[in-house]
Design a protein around this motif. Structure first.
Motif, PDB file in Angstrom:
ATOM      1  N   PRO A   1     -16.996  98.870  -7.310  1.00  0.00           N
ATOM      2  CA  PRO A   1     -16.539  99.826  -8.260  1.00  0.00           C
ATOM      3  C   PRO A   1     -15.762  99.201  -9.376  1.00  0.00           C
ATOM      4  CG  PRO A   1     -15.163  99.400  -6.317  1.00  0.00           C
ATOM      5  CD  PRO A   1     -16.387  98.631  -6.075  1.00  0.00           C
ATOM      6  N   PHE A   2     -16.615  98.416 -10.202  1.00  0.00           N
ATOM      7  CA  PHE A   2     -15.998  97.713 -11.216  1.00  0.00           C
ATOM      8  C   PHE A   2     -16.858  97.697 -12.281  1.00  0.00           C
ATOM      9  CE2 PHE A   2     -15.427  95.132  -7.155  1.00  0.00           C
ATOM     10  CZ  PHE A   2     -14.095  95.368  -7.132  1.00  0.00           C
ATOM     11  N   GLU A   3     -16.380  97.653 -13.539  1.00  0.00           N
ATOM     12  CA  GLU A   3     -17.120  97.594 -14.915  1.00  0.00           C
ATOM     13  C   GLU A   3     -17.846  96.440 -14.971  1.00  0.00           C
ATOM     14  OE1 GLU A   3     -12.954  96.394 -17.179  1.00  0.00           O
ATOM     15  OE2 GLU A   3     -13.988  98.159 -17.779  1.00  0.00           O
ATOM     16  N   ASP A   4     -19.096  96.314 -15.856  1.00  0.00           N
ATOM     17  CA  ASP A   4     -19.559  95.142 -15.997  1.00  0.00           C
ATOM     18  C   ASP A   4     -18.939  93.951 -16.369  1.00  0.00           C
ATOM     19  OD1 ASP A   4     -21.495  97.226 -15.568  1.00  0.00           O
ATOM     20  OD2 ASP A   4     -22.414  97.270 -17.514  1.00  0.00           O
ATOM     21  N   ALA A   5     -19.536  92.927 -15.940  1.00  0.00           N
ATOM     22  CA  ALA A   5     -18.798  91.491 -16.723  1.00  0.00           C
ATOM     23  C   ALA A   5     -17.333  91.613 -16.475  1.00  0.00           C
ATOM     24  CB  ALA A   5     -19.124  91.442 -18.066  1.00  0.00           C
ATOM     25  N   ALA A   6     -16.953  91.915 -15.456  1.00  0.00           N
ATOM     26  CA  ALA A   6     -15.245  92.069 -15.056  1.00  0.00           C
ATOM     27  C   ALA A   6     -14.721  90.690 -14.369  1.00  0.00           C
ATOM     28  CB  ALA A   6     -15.085  93.312 -14.114  1.00  0.00           C
ATOM     29  N   PHE A   7     -15.377  89.819 -13.959  1.00  0.00           N
ATOM     30  CA  PHE A   7     -14.928  88.812 -13.232  1.00  0.00           C
ATOM     31  C   PHE A   7     -15.519  87.376 -13.646  1.00  0.00           C
ATOM     32  CE2 PHE A   7     -14.773  92.280 -10.283  1.00  0.00           C
ATOM     33  CZ  PHE A   7     -13.360  92.292  -9.934  1.00  0.00           C
ATOM     34  N   ASP A   8     -14.737  86.461 -13.479  1.00  0.00           N
ATOM     35  CA  ASP A   8     -14.969  85.032 -13.849  1.00  0.00           C
ATOM     36  C   ASP A   8     -15.884  84.290 -12.995  1.00  0.00           C
ATOM     37  OD1 ASP A   8     -13.288  84.628 -16.436  1.00  0.00           O
ATOM     38  OD2 ASP A   8     -11.801  85.466 -15.001  1.00  0.00           O
ATOM     39  N   VAL A   9     -15.469  84.603 -11.635  1.00  0.00           N
ATOM     40  CA  VAL A   9     -16.079  84.080 -10.487  1.00  0.00           C
ATOM     41  C   VAL A   9     -16.373  85.313  -9.429  1.00  0.00           C
ATOM     42  CG1 VAL A   9     -15.509  82.659  -8.565  1.00  0.00           C
ATOM     43  CG2 VAL A   9     -14.689  82.073 -10.978  1.00  0.00           C
ATOM     44  N   VAL A  10     -17.674  85.232  -8.800  1.00  0.00           N
ATOM     45  CA  VAL A  10     -17.965  86.005  -7.964  1.00  0.00           C
ATOM     46  C   VAL A  10     -18.732  85.404  -6.816  1.00  0.00           C
ATOM     47  CG1 VAL A  10     -19.474  88.170  -7.321  1.00  0.00           C
ATOM     48  CG2 VAL A  10     -18.397  88.028  -9.667  1.00  0.00           C
ATOM     49  N   TYR A  11     -18.326  85.676  -5.597  1.00  0.00           N
ATOM     50  CA  TYR A  11     -18.994  84.962  -4.390  1.00  0.00           C
ATOM     51  C   TYR A  11     -18.889  85.991  -3.258  1.00  0.00           C
ATOM     52  CZ  TYR A  11     -14.481  83.789  -2.589  1.00  0.00           C
ATOM     53  OH  TYR A  11     -13.070  84.077  -1.767  1.00  0.00           O
TER      54      TYR A  11
END
Ligand SMILES: C[S@@+](CC[C@H](N)C(=O)[O-])C[C@H]1O[C@@H](n2cnc3c(N)ncnc32)[C@H](O)[C@@H]1O
Length: 237
Positions: A136-146
């Motif tokens: 439930p997030f907008e595009d390119a919202a995070f610096d790190v995803v794991y």
């Protein structure tokens, strides 16, 4: 079935501990997702204790286990970090300080335990009750995803990977970790309450073939004495 709107929460981390925002209607969870959601809701109260014991016996401590994949992350101060399937939040204390933590999981039981742990550890994170296949997030919202520990049995692994890529900023290194067949067969299948879920399934393989074309620096390796795989790649910048 509720309308599937793309909800864009504001990324305000809670001051201490966290409220859980739910983006899922129960009727939308089916198939394997429902099976594992129920299983994790059931085992949430004793998940940590049994895990900690296992990590001590197997690796001489939890840090020795978690460092093997968390060291793969590229985290800088102030980064907005998302763990997809954060469970009870046990990776969070091993991440660097001064970052903005976000955790998402399908099991409300695991998220409630996570919220308790955050309070105990004095950490703050925004928590989301949602499916990895529909972030439930907008595009390119995070610096790190794991992601650690759930993807092998998601209803739609390909979609979950596409979603992690979508919400990561260009240039982000994504890290995906889960158990190998060796761990599922040698241990999980033998655990009471859990074991029956792991029977009658196809053999586990790291989902390398589901990484879309165009991703860079694709690596896959076995870690934790061959009990886990660690898959990483970079979203083109
Ligand atoms: C083995 S636990 C891992 C927890 C945590 N990542 C860790 O490393 O300790 C797997 C987690 O995946 C979650 N999960 C399973 N299917 C999911 C899905 N489709 N979407 C989001 N989370 C899911 C479960 O609820 C559970 O909390």
């Amino acid at each position: 079935m509720p309308a599937k709107t793309r909800i864009k929460p504001k990324f305000e981390p809670a001051a201490s501990g966290s409220e859980i925002q739910s983006f899922i209607g129960w009727s939308m969870v089916d198939g394997d997702n429902k099976k594992y959601q129920q299983m994790y809701d059931q085992i949430a109260p004793f998940y940590n204790l049994s895990n900690k014991l296992y990590f001590w016996l197997k690796f001489g401590g939890e840090a020795n286990y978690r460092r093997q994949f968390l060291d793969e992350l590229e985290i800088r101060e102030g980064d907005r970090v998302l763990e997809v399937s954060c469970g009870t939040g046990d990776n969070f204390p091993f991440l660097p300080p001064n970052i903005e933590l976000h955790g998402l999981d399908l099991s409300m039981g695991m998220l409630k335990a996570c919220r308790r742990h955050l309070r105990k550890w004095g950490l703050s994170a925004s928590l989301y009750h949602a499916s990895a296949e529909e972030l439930p997030f907008e595009d390119a919202a995070f610096d790190v995803v794991y992601h650690v520990g759930g993807i092998n049995f998601f209803n739609d692994k390909k979609r979950a990977i596409a979603e992690m890529i979508r919400v990561a900023k260009p240039g982000t290194k994504l890290v995906i970790v889960d158990e190998t067949e060796k761990l599922a067969k040698g241990t999980y299948e033998r655990i009471p309450l859990v074991g029956k879920q792991y029977k009658h399934r196809s053999a586990i393989q790291a989902p390398v073939d589901l990484i879309p074309p165009g991703m860079q620096d694709l690596h896959v390796k076995e870690i934790c004495t061959g009990l886990m795989y660690c898959l990483s790649f970079r979203v083109p910048g």
